[in-house]
Every structure is written in structure tokens, then in C-alpha cells.
Design an enzyme around this catalytic site. Sequence first.
Site, PDB file in Angstrom:
ATOM      1  N   LYS A   1       0.883  -1.169   0.000  1.00 33.14           N
ATOM      2  CA  LYS A   1       0.000   0.000   0.000  1.00 33.14           C
ATOM      3  C   LYS A   1       0.921   1.219   0.000  1.00 33.14           C
ATOM      4  O   LYS A   1       1.535   1.534   1.017  1.00 33.14           O
ATOM      5  CB  LYS A   1      -0.877  -0.011   1.248  1.00 33.14           C
ATOM      6  CG  LYS A   1      -1.755   1.216   1.428  1.00 33.14           C
ATOM      7  CD  LYS A   1      -3.076   1.052   0.730  1.00 33.14           C
ATOM      8  CE  LYS A   1      -4.030   2.178   1.101  1.00 33.14           C
ATOM      9  NZ  LYS A   1      -5.384   1.938   0.590  1.00 33.14           N
TER      10      LYS A   1
ATOM     11  N   LEU B   1     -19.236 -11.266   4.011  1.00 32.13           N
ATOM     12  CA  LEU B   1     -18.612 -12.350   4.758  1.00 32.13           C
ATOM     13  C   LEU B   1     -18.767 -12.105   6.257  1.00 32.13           C
ATOM     14  O   LEU B   1     -18.344 -11.065   6.769  1.00 32.13           O
ATOM     15  CB  LEU B   1     -17.126 -12.453   4.409  1.00 32.13           C
ATOM     16  CG  LEU B   1     -16.795 -12.733   2.940  1.00 32.13           C
ATOM     17  CD1 LEU B   1     -15.286 -12.753   2.723  1.00 32.13           C
ATOM     18  CD2 LEU B   1     -17.413 -14.048   2.501  1.00 32.13           C
TER      19      LEU B   1
END
Length: 206
Positions: free
Chosen positions: A32, A182
Site C-alpha cells: 500500500k 462475509l
Amino acid sequence: MKPVIVTGTDTGVGKTVFAAGLTAALGASYWKPVQAGLEDATDSEVVAALSGRPTLPEAYRLKQPASPHLAAETEGLRIDTARLALPQVEGRLVVEGAGGVMVPLTREVSYLDVFARWSAPVILVARTALGTINHTALSLAALRGAGCRVVGVAFMGAPEPEVEDSIAQICRVRHLGRVGPLAPLDPQSLARAFEAIDLPAIEAAL
């Protein structure tokens, strides 16, 4: 090194969760470049926990959860995009942008400019919720206009087959699959969800 870029149509579309699943599925490392916001778990920490794979240090770690250019300015900094060259690693590398395609790194340079410079294949992550056709079409137009090679669109959220198919057909883009909600979100549930993702198409682009 075989890098792939993961970007999104907007903030909060599930890009980091998708990047974690992809990092695990490819046996890749994760990077990142700019982390804006340090109060909660960083994206690198989330990906490490969900993928069990190596994460590389960010080029910039900024305290404020905001657009990178604003977060940097708050600290009296200016992001030097020369520091955002792709790191050299063995094997595959998943690189995650911030927010959407056009998020500014400075007042002159956006993530899109850097993506074009990197010349690596791009996966666009999109919601399935209302508004996603417009956001996805605009993001794809921007990526293609900058000369980026788009692998396809991956969807996050509850199934919306008509919307997903419309995007694939209207935008002439590959549907890479969908990861649904999820609960719990853990490495096992994410790995199972990734069985619906078109990994052969992604691997062929690397």
C-alpha cells in the site's frame, strides 16, 4: 516481479478485502504506497491478518483519514511521487491504491497518473449496490483513457446479476467474479469466497 494493481470505484467498496484475498490466492506480497489514517488497523495490517502473506512498508504513513494530498498537507508534507516507484520483490506483488481511481496524491498528480506510469495490469473493484454502473463506467473510462491495461472488474457485495452483467456488456470488460458479504470475515471465509474469482484470467494478465 509480476505486479497487479487493485483500485476501486470509490472509498469503502471492499478493495482492501479483495486485495487480501488476491494476495493470498496468488501467493504474493502486498504493498500500500500511501496509508492515510492510522487510528484503526491499517490496510497493510488487515491484509497481513487475512492473507498471511508479507506486506511491504508504506512509502507514506499519514495520520488523517482523508484524501492522501489533504492528509499530507495537514502534516506539512507533500507526497513525492518519485518515492512511489514499484518496489522490487521476488514473485508476485499486489499493489492497492487509495479510494477511487482519481484520488489525488498531490494537487497536480492523481493515483491514475501513477497507475499509468507503472504500466501494470489493473483490477477494478466495484460495489454491486445502486449507482455502481455509473461509477464503474466512469472509472473504466478514466483507466482506459490513461492507457492502463484493465484485467476486469471484481464485484463486492450481495448478488446483482443484472447489474453485473450490464456493466460487463456495456463497458466491454471481463467480469472477474464477486465476493459476497462475509460474516465472519477471516482467512478461511475469504479463501472460500475467492473460489468464485476468475484467478486464471488474472494470472494470465501477469
